[in-house]
Design a protein around this motif. Structure first.
Motif, PDB file in Angstrom:
ATOM      1  N   SER A  24      43.860  26.331 -11.553  1.00  0.00           N
ATOM      2  CA  SER A  24      44.815  27.221 -10.906  1.00  0.00           C
ATOM      3  C   SER A  24      44.689  27.150  -9.382  1.00  0.00           C
ATOM      4  CB  SER A  24      44.595  28.658 -11.385  1.00  0.00           C
ATOM      5  OG  SER A  24      45.454  29.552 -10.709  1.00  0.00           O
ATOM      6  N   SER A  25      43.467  27.244  -8.872  1.00  0.00           N
ATOM      7  CA  SER A  25      43.257  27.226  -7.426  1.00  0.00           C
ATOM      8  C   SER A  25      43.502  25.840  -6.839  1.00  0.00           C
ATOM      9  CB  SER A  25      41.846  27.706  -7.093  1.00  0.00           C
ATOM     10  OG  SER A  25      41.677  29.063  -7.443  1.00  0.00           O
ATOM     11  N   SER A  26      43.061  24.795  -7.546  1.00  0.00           N
ATOM     12  CA  SER A  26      43.262  23.433  -7.054  1.00  0.00           C
ATOM     13  C   SER A  26      44.742  23.092  -7.024  1.00  0.00           C
ATOM     14  CB  SER A  26      42.519  22.434  -7.943  1.00  0.00           C
ATOM     15  OG  SER A  26      41.142  22.714  -7.949  1.00  0.00           O
ATOM     16  N   ARG A  27      45.460  23.501  -8.056  1.00  0.00           N
ATOM     17  CA  ARG A  27      46.906  23.269  -8.122  1.00  0.00           C
ATOM     18  C   ARG A  27      47.621  23.929  -6.941  1.00  0.00           C
ATOM     19  NH1 ARG A  27      51.012  26.506  -9.958  1.00  0.00           N
ATOM     20  NH2 ARG A  27      52.919  25.428 -10.670  1.00  0.00           N
ATOM     21  N   LYS A  28      47.302  25.207  -6.694  1.00  0.00           N
ATOM     22  CA  LYS A  28      47.970  25.925  -5.604  1.00  0.00           C
ATOM     23  C   LYS A  28      47.606  25.334  -4.245  1.00  0.00           C
ATOM     24  CE  LYS A  28      48.256  30.274  -8.183  1.00  0.00           C
ATOM     25  NZ  LYS A  28      47.713  31.650  -8.319  1.00  0.00           N
ATOM     26  N   ALA A  29      46.348  24.934  -4.085  1.00  0.00           N
ATOM     27  CA  ALA A  29      45.939  24.318  -2.822  1.00  0.00           C
ATOM     28  C   ALA A  29      46.676  23.003  -2.604  1.00  0.00           C
ATOM     29  CB  ALA A  29      44.431  24.090  -2.815  1.00  0.00           C
ATOM     30  N   CYS A  30      46.808  22.218  -3.675  1.00  0.00           N
ATOM     31  CA  CYS A  30      47.521  20.948  -3.575  1.00  0.00           C
ATOM     32  C   CYS A  30      48.985  21.175  -3.235  1.00  0.00           C
ATOM     33  CB  CYS A  30      47.383  20.178  -4.887  1.00  0.00           C
ATOM     34  SG  CYS A  30      48.233  18.584  -4.893  1.00  0.00           S
ATOM     35  N   GLY A  57      34.069  21.254  -4.393  1.00  0.00           N
ATOM     36  CA  GLY A  57      35.363  21.818  -4.752  1.00  0.00           C
ATOM     37  C   GLY A  57      36.559  21.041  -4.248  1.00  0.00           C
ATOM     38  N   TRP A  58      36.457  20.461  -3.053  1.00  0.00           N
ATOM     39  CA  TRP A  58      37.606  19.762  -2.476  1.00  0.00           C
ATOM     40  C   TRP A  58      38.067  18.597  -3.346  1.00  0.00           C
ATOM     41  CZ3 TRP A  58      37.234  14.589  -1.494  1.00  0.00           C
ATOM     42  CH2 TRP A  58      35.965  14.047  -1.313  1.00  0.00           C
ATOM     43  N   GLU A  59      37.133  18.034  -4.118  1.00  0.00           N
ATOM     44  CA  GLU A  59      37.495  16.908  -4.976  1.00  0.00           C
ATOM     45  C   GLU A  59      38.542  17.310  -6.016  1.00  0.00           C
ATOM     46  OE1 GLU A  59      33.854  15.270  -6.593  1.00  0.00           O
ATOM     47  OE2 GLU A  59      32.810  15.704  -4.713  1.00  0.00           O
ATOM     48  N   MET A  60      38.508  18.562  -6.453  1.00  0.00           N
ATOM     49  CA  MET A  60      39.454  19.020  -7.460  1.00  0.00           C
ATOM     50  C   MET A  60      40.873  19.083  -6.902  1.00  0.00           C
ATOM     51  SD  MET A  60      37.296  21.946  -9.525  1.00  0.00           S
ATOM     52  CE  MET A  60      37.281  23.105  -8.151  1.00  0.00           C
ATOM     53  N   VAL A  61      41.008  19.422  -5.619  1.00  0.00           N
ATOM     54  CA  VAL A  61      42.328  19.439  -4.983  1.00  0.00           C
ATOM     55  C   VAL A  61      42.889  18.022  -4.924  1.00  0.00           C
ATOM     56  CG1 VAL A  61      43.641  20.145  -2.953  1.00  0.00           C
ATOM     57  CG2 VAL A  61      41.591  21.421  -3.618  1.00  0.00           C
ATOM     58  N   LEU A  62      42.025  17.065  -4.630  1.00  0.00           N
ATOM     59  CA  LEU A  62      42.454  15.669  -4.586  1.00  0.00           C
ATOM     60  C   LEU A  62      42.831  15.174  -5.982  1.00  0.00           C
ATOM     61  CD1 LEU A  62      42.923  13.207  -2.838  1.00  0.00           C
ATOM     62  CD2 LEU A  62      40.491  12.652  -3.032  1.00  0.00           C
ATOM     63  N   ILE A  63      42.084  15.584  -6.999  1.00  0.00           N
ATOM     64  CA  ILE A  63      42.435  15.209  -8.370  1.00  0.00           C
ATOM     65  C   ILE A  63      43.804  15.763  -8.733  1.00  0.00           C
ATOM     66  CG2 ILE A  63      41.838  15.556 -10.801  1.00  0.00           C
ATOM     67  CD1 ILE A  63      38.887  15.415  -9.951  1.00  0.00           C
ATOM     68  N   ALA A  64      44.095  16.981  -8.312  1.00  0.00           N
ATOM     69  CA  ALA A  64      45.419  17.554  -8.556  1.00  0.00           C
ATOM     70  C   ALA A  64      46.496  16.699  -7.906  1.00  0.00           C
ATOM     71  CB  ALA A  64      45.478  18.988  -8.023  1.00  0.00           C
ATOM     72  N   ALA A  65      46.207  16.209  -6.698  1.00  0.00           N
ATOM     73  CA  ALA A  65      47.169  15.334  -6.025  1.00  0.00           C
ATOM     74  C   ALA A  65      47.358  14.029  -6.791  1.00  0.00           C
ATOM     75  CB  ALA A  65      46.700  15.048  -4.598  1.00  0.00           C
ATOM     76  N   PHE A  66      46.287  13.487  -7.335  1.00  0.00           N
ATOM     77  CA  PHE A  66      46.401  12.280  -8.160  1.00  0.00           C
ATOM     78  C   PHE A  66      47.288  12.535  -9.377  1.00  0.00           C
ATOM     79  CE2 PHE A  66      42.003  10.991  -6.507  1.00  0.00           C
ATOM     80  CZ  PHE A  66      42.526  10.044  -5.636  1.00  0.00           C
ATOM     81  N   LEU A  67      47.176  13.718  -9.946  1.00  0.00           N
ATOM     82  CA  LEU A  67      47.910  14.029 -11.175  1.00  0.00           C
ATOM     83  C   LEU A  67      49.414  14.151 -10.939  1.00  0.00           C
ATOM     84  CD1 LEU A  67      45.437  16.574 -12.813  1.00  0.00           C
ATOM     85  CD2 LEU A  67      46.083  14.342 -13.720  1.00  0.00           C
ATOM     86  N   GLN A  68      49.847  14.432  -9.712  1.00  0.00           N
ATOM     87  CA  GLN A  68      51.278  14.539  -9.468  1.00  0.00           C
ATOM     88  C   GLN A  68      51.922  13.179  -9.172  1.00  0.00           C
ATOM     89  OE1 GLN A  68      53.016  14.179  -6.225  1.00  0.00           O
ATOM     90  NE2 GLN A  68      51.099  13.278  -5.441  1.00  0.00           N
ATOM     91  N   GLU A  69      51.085  12.136  -9.046  1.00  0.00           N
ATOM     92  CA  GLU A  69      51.608  10.792  -8.780  1.00  0.00           C
ATOM     93  C   GLU A  69      52.033  10.134 -10.093  1.00  0.00           C
ATOM     94  OE1 GLU A  69      49.365   8.857  -5.058  1.00  0.00           O
ATOM     95  OE2 GLU A  69      48.028   9.269  -6.725  1.00  0.00           O
ATOM     96  N   SER A 102      37.261  18.477   4.538  1.00  0.00           N
ATOM     97  CA  SER A 102      37.255  19.831   5.099  1.00  0.00           C
ATOM     98  C   SER A 102      38.614  20.502   4.958  1.00  0.00           C
ATOM     99  CB  SER A 102      36.843  19.793   6.570  1.00  0.00           C
ATOM    100  OG  SER A 102      37.715  18.959   7.319  1.00  0.00           O
ATOM    101  N   LEU A 103      39.690  19.738   5.107  1.00  0.00           N
ATOM    102  CA  LEU A 103      41.031  20.294   4.933  1.00  0.00           C
ATOM    103  C   LEU A 103      41.236  20.775   3.504  1.00  0.00           C
ATOM    104  CD1 LEU A 103      44.028  20.735   5.815  1.00  0.00           C
ATOM    105  CD2 LEU A 103      44.448  18.368   5.049  1.00  0.00           C
ATOM    106  N   LEU A 104      40.813  19.958   2.537  1.00  0.00           N
ATOM    107  CA  LEU A 104      40.979  20.321   1.126  1.00  0.00           C
ATOM    108  C   LEU A 104      40.099  21.514   0.764  1.00  0.00           C
ATOM    109  CD1 LEU A 104      41.083  16.763  -0.506  1.00  0.00           C
ATOM    110  CD2 LEU A 104      42.948  18.123   0.435  1.00  0.00           C
ATOM    111  N   ARG A 110      41.082  29.188   0.886  1.00  0.00           N
ATOM    112  CA  ARG A 110      42.159  30.103   1.284  1.00  0.00           C
ATOM    113  C   ARG A 110      42.910  30.616   0.056  1.00  0.00           C
ATOM    114  NH1 ARG A 110      44.606  26.875   4.170  1.00  0.00           N
ATOM    115  NH2 ARG A 110      46.293  26.246   2.778  1.00  0.00           N
ATOM    116  N   VAL A 111      43.203  29.703  -0.874  1.00  0.00           N
ATOM    117  CA  VAL A 111      43.886  30.096  -2.107  1.00  0.00           C
ATOM    118  C   VAL A 111      43.034  31.097  -2.891  1.00  0.00           C
ATOM    119  CG1 VAL A 111      44.554  29.244  -4.397  1.00  0.00           C
ATOM    120  CG2 VAL A 111      45.341  28.049  -2.352  1.00  0.00           C
ATOM    121  N   ARG A 112      41.742  30.827  -2.971  1.00  0.00           N
ATOM    122  CA  ARG A 112      40.856  31.739  -3.694  1.00  0.00           C
ATOM    123  C   ARG A 112      40.781  33.100  -3.020  1.00  0.00           C
ATOM    124  NH1 ARG A 112      36.227  27.308  -5.453  1.00  0.00           N
ATOM    125  NH2 ARG A 112      36.969  27.058  -7.604  1.00  0.00           N
TER     126      ARG A 112
END
Length: 254
Positions: A24-30, A57-69, A102-104, A110-112
């Motif tokens: 949920s948080s990774s998705r919203k951050a992405c 944790g930042w890796e999960m935001v990047l994984i979410a980005a991979f999933l939308q490709e 750091s950005l991720l 912030r989302v959390r």
């Protein structure tokens, strides 16, 4: 050194299962970083499968980005091949999207923070303690052993969850405290460490190789987010901790 022994626990994947919150948080951050993309609200199976490889944790935001490709490396390679080249895929993904860890991480936190301030009960409900863990932690006091939490999750978020589930460690060290081996070295100067329970094998292997932590008992939590091969060929000093053994008195742990 404290007269009381201390048993140290990782948090995510050992005490609490927060898989749905991670997504949920990774998705919203992405979605805050990539405008106009679509991601499912329900936790995708590929996200669950890759979670055991995540360290920060930042890796999960990047994984979410991979999933939308639709034609990205995760889709082309599949989970197994992607995971086999996990670190390189992360580096390539950061370059491709033009992001820094750091950005991720900042976006995720912030989302959390927004979730905790806006709907704390809903955010907490995305987590659940692993079966039997709350009761076992409470029982440690009867054995004369204190327990603490050592996690790469932010301290404030961890503290929120510990409070929500009425868990009271004597000490909490979050991401802000530094690398886990360094924290364990500091703890060893202050306490009689009984061991470290973690579900990330690579972290435990680093701990075993850290000067000053010789002889520290390391336990791999069998119920956590383990990779398929994590249980095999464990090095000396690293023991697999099953749920049944975890529930037993400390005197008969491996």
């Amino acid at each position: 050194m404290s007269l009381q022994p201390l048993l140290v626990f990782d948090f995510d994947g050992v005490i609490l299962d927060g898989m749905d919150e991670y997504w949920s948080s990774s998705r919203k951050a992405c979605l805050s970083l990539l405008q106009g993309v679509l991601l499912p609200e329900q936790t995708p199976s590929r996200f669950r499968q890759l979670r055991p490889w995540v360290h920060h944790g930042w890796e999960m935001v990047l994984i979410a980005a991979f999933l939308q490709e639709s034609d990205g490396p995760l889709q082309r390679l599949g989970v197994d091949a992607f995971a086999a080249d996990y670190d390189q895929q992360l580096r390539a993904g950061l370059d491709r999207f033009g992001w820094k860890p750091s950005l991720l991480q900042d976006s995720l936190e912030r989302v959390r923070r927004q979730a905790v301030s806006g709907d704390r009960a809903g955010w907490v409900a995305l987590h659940r303690p692993f079966k039997g863990v709350q009761e076992r932690l409470a029982g440690l006091e009867e054995e004369g052993v204190a327990w603490s939490v050592l996690t790469t999750k932010g301290r404030d978020f961890t503290d929120e969850l510990l409070d929500a589930f009425q868990l009271r460690p004597v000490r909490l060290d979050g991401r802000e405290s530094g690398p886990k081996p360094e924290v364990l070295l500091r703890l060893r100067r202050e306490w009689a460490l009984k061991g470290f329970v973690e579900d990330r094998r690579a972290t435990l292997e680093v701990v075993l190789e850290t000067p000053g932590l010789e002889g520290l008992k390391c336990f791999l939590a069998d119920w956590g987010y383990l990779r398929p091969a994590d249980r095999e060929g464990l090095p000396e000093g690293l023991d697999l901790l099953s749920t049944s053994k975890f529930a037993a008195p400390l005197a008969i742990w491996p």
